[in-house]
Scaffold this motif. Sequence first.
Motif, PDB file in Angstrom:
ATOM      1  N   ASN A  95       0.817  -1.216   0.000  1.00 30.84           N
ATOM      2  CA  ASN A  95       0.000   0.000   0.000  1.00 30.84           C
ATOM      3  C   ASN A  95       0.852   1.268   0.000  1.00 30.84           C
ATOM      4  OD1 ASN A  95      -2.269  -1.651   0.117  1.00 30.84           O
ATOM      5  ND2 ASN A  95      -2.414  -1.512   2.341  1.00 30.84           N
ATOM      6  N   LEU A  96       2.009   1.199   0.602  1.00 31.62           N
ATOM      7  CA  LEU A  96       2.877   2.354   0.768  1.00 31.62           C
ATOM      8  C   LEU A  96       3.824   2.564  -0.411  1.00 31.62           C
ATOM      9  CD1 LEU A  96       3.781   4.537   2.845  1.00 31.62           C
ATOM     10  CD2 LEU A  96       5.392   2.846   3.737  1.00 31.62           C
ATOM     11  N   PHE A  97       4.017   1.547  -1.203  1.00 30.80           N
ATOM     12  CA  PHE A  97       5.068   1.545  -2.219  1.00 30.80           C
ATOM     13  C   PHE A  97       5.021   2.755  -3.152  1.00 30.80           C
ATOM     14  CE2 PHE A  97       7.267   0.219  -6.074  1.00 30.80           C
ATOM     15  CZ  PHE A  97       8.476  -0.174  -5.517  1.00 30.80           C
ATOM     16  N   GLU A  98       3.856   3.113  -3.641  1.00 26.75           N
ATOM     17  CA  GLU A  98       3.765   4.250  -4.568  1.00 26.75           C
ATOM     18  C   GLU A  98       3.997   5.587  -3.874  1.00 26.75           C
ATOM     19  OE1 GLU A  98       0.378   4.282  -7.118  1.00 26.75           O
ATOM     20  OE2 GLU A  98       0.614   2.153  -7.596  1.00 26.75           O
ATOM     21  N   LEU A  99       3.574   5.710  -2.640  1.00 30.59           N
ATOM     22  CA  LEU A  99       3.720   6.974  -1.917  1.00 30.59           C
ATOM     23  C   LEU A  99       5.129   7.175  -1.359  1.00 30.59           C
ATOM     24  CD1 LEU A  99       0.394   6.938   0.124  1.00 30.59           C
ATOM     25  CD2 LEU A  99       0.906   8.291  -1.924  1.00 30.59           C
ATOM     26  N   ASN A 100       5.707   6.094  -0.847  1.00 29.94           N
ATOM     27  CA  ASN A 100       7.015   6.209  -0.202  1.00 29.94           C
ATOM     28  C   ASN A 100       7.787   4.909  -0.399  1.00 29.94           C
ATOM     29  OD1 ASN A 100       9.204   6.617   1.486  1.00 29.94           O
ATOM     30  ND2 ASN A 100       7.989   7.474   3.166  1.00 29.94           N
ATOM     31  N   PRO A 101       8.423   4.743  -1.564  1.00 31.05           N
ATOM     32  CA  PRO A 101       9.120   3.487  -1.849  1.00 31.05           C
ATOM     33  C   PRO A 101      10.276   3.197  -0.884  1.00 31.05           C
ATOM     34  CG  PRO A 101       9.415   5.068  -3.645  1.00 31.05           C
ATOM     35  CD  PRO A 101       8.456   5.664  -2.671  1.00 31.05           C
ATOM     36  N   VAL A 102      10.881   4.232  -0.346  1.00 30.48           N
ATOM     37  CA  VAL A 102      11.990   4.027   0.592  1.00 30.48           C
ATOM     38  C   VAL A 102      11.462   3.383   1.873  1.00 30.48           C
ATOM     39  CG1 VAL A 102      13.750   5.181   2.000  1.00 30.48           C
ATOM     40  CG2 VAL A 102      13.370   5.914  -0.368  1.00 30.48           C
ATOM     41  N   LYS A 103      10.365   3.892   2.399  1.00 33.29           N
ATOM     42  CA  LYS A 103       9.761   3.324   3.608  1.00 33.29           C
ATOM     43  C   LYS A 103       9.236   1.910   3.330  1.00 33.29           C
ATOM     44  CE  LYS A 103       8.188   3.323   7.809  1.00 33.29           C
ATOM     45  NZ  LYS A 103       9.099   3.122   8.935  1.00 33.29           N
ATOM     46  N   ALA A 104       8.657   1.715   2.151  1.00 28.92           N
ATOM     47  CA  ALA A 104       8.159   0.386   1.786  1.00 28.92           C
ATOM     48  C   ALA A 104       9.313  -0.614   1.748  1.00 28.92           C
ATOM     49  CB  ALA A 104       7.453   0.439   0.441  1.00 28.92           C
ATOM     50  N   LYS A 105      10.428  -0.211   1.174  1.00 28.79           N
ATOM     51  CA  LYS A 105      11.603  -1.091   1.115  1.00 28.79           C
ATOM     52  C   LYS A 105      12.107  -1.403   2.524  1.00 28.79           C
ATOM     53  CE  LYS A 105      16.163  -1.599  -0.907  1.00 28.79           C
ATOM     54  NZ  LYS A 105      17.211  -1.008  -1.722  1.00 28.79           N
ATOM     55  N   GLU A 106      12.084  -0.425   3.399  1.00 30.09           N
ATOM     56  CA  GLU A 106      12.509  -0.629   4.791  1.00 30.09           C
ATOM     57  C   GLU A 106      11.612  -1.670   5.474  1.00 30.09           C
ATOM     58  OE1 GLU A 106      12.280   1.998   8.818  1.00 30.09           O
ATOM     59  OE2 GLU A 106      13.113   3.016   7.053  1.00 30.09           O
ATOM     60  N   LEU A 107      10.311  -1.556   5.262  1.00 32.52           N
ATOM     61  CA  LEU A 107       9.384  -2.529   5.850  1.00 32.52           C
ATOM     62  C   LEU A 107       9.616  -3.931   5.286  1.00 32.52           C
ATOM     63  CD1 LEU A 107       6.039  -0.527   5.979  1.00 32.52           C
ATOM     64  CD2 LEU A 107       7.337  -1.391   7.922  1.00 32.52           C
ATOM     65  N   ILE A 108       9.893  -4.016   4.000  1.00 29.45           N
ATOM     66  CA  ILE A 108      10.182  -5.315   3.384  1.00 29.45           C
ATOM     67  C   ILE A 108      11.451  -5.907   3.978  1.00 29.45           C
ATOM     68  CG2 ILE A 108      10.843  -6.460   1.235  1.00 29.45           C
ATOM     69  CD1 ILE A 108       8.895  -4.453  -0.171  1.00 29.45           C
ATOM     70  N   ASN A 109      12.474  -5.079   4.134  1.00 27.89           N
ATOM     71  CA  ASN A 109      13.720  -5.557   4.736  1.00 27.89           C
ATOM     72  C   ASN A 109      13.508  -5.997   6.186  1.00 27.89           C
ATOM     73  OD1 ASN A 109      15.434  -5.343   2.500  1.00 27.89           O
ATOM     74  ND2 ASN A 109      15.818  -3.180   2.888  1.00 27.89           N
ATOM     75  N   ASN A 110      12.676  -5.264   6.921  1.00 26.27           N
ATOM     76  CA  ASN A 110      12.355  -5.672   8.295  1.00 26.27           C
ATOM     77  C   ASN A 110      11.635  -7.020   8.308  1.00 26.27           C
ATOM     78  OD1 ASN A 110      13.476  -3.368   9.369  1.00 26.27           O
ATOM     79  ND2 ASN A 110      11.539  -2.285   9.593  1.00 26.27           N
ATOM     80  N   SER A 111      10.760  -7.224   7.351  1.00 26.02           N
ATOM     81  CA  SER A 111      10.041  -8.496   7.249  1.00 26.02           C
ATOM     82  C   SER A 111      10.994  -9.634   6.940  1.00 26.02           C
ATOM     83  CB  SER A 111       8.961  -8.412   6.167  1.00 26.02           C
ATOM     84  OG  SER A 111       7.982  -7.474   6.528  1.00 26.02           O
ATOM     85  N   ILE A 112      11.932  -9.383   6.045  1.00 29.13           N
ATOM     86  CA  ILE A 112      12.925 -10.406   5.704  1.00 29.13           C
ATOM     87  C   ILE A 112      13.753 -10.762   6.929  1.00 29.13           C
ATOM     88  CG2 ILE A 112      15.036 -10.848   4.367  1.00 29.13           C
ATOM     89  CD1 ILE A 112      13.696  -9.157   2.102  1.00 29.13           C
TER      90      ILE A 112
END
Length: 92
Positions: free
Chosen positions: A46-63
């Motif tokens: 949901n966040l990817f289009e608005l803030n790809p940097v934050k979305a990537k951070e959340l993905i990395n946290n999930s990993i």
Amino acid sequence: MVKKKTVSKTERVTIAEERNRYAREIHDELAQNLTAIGLNLQFSLNLFELNPVKAKELINNSIKLLDDSSKELKQTIFEPATLSNLGIINCI
């Protein structure tokens, strides 16, 4: 001979109770981590289009959470020292 059967039955009950407690503990922790990973990934989409940097951070946290959970689960299940410390090595 009766005393030996009673002890054996008591030991079996204790082992079964410990096995159940241990299974609940693994299930609860794993369920929490999987829920957090799912929420993080859904929010990332949901966040990817608005803030790809934050979305990537959340993905990395999930990993990282997934990796940590996997390591902890493997250690708990496959390392006999951990199991024997919990007193349930006889359950296996």
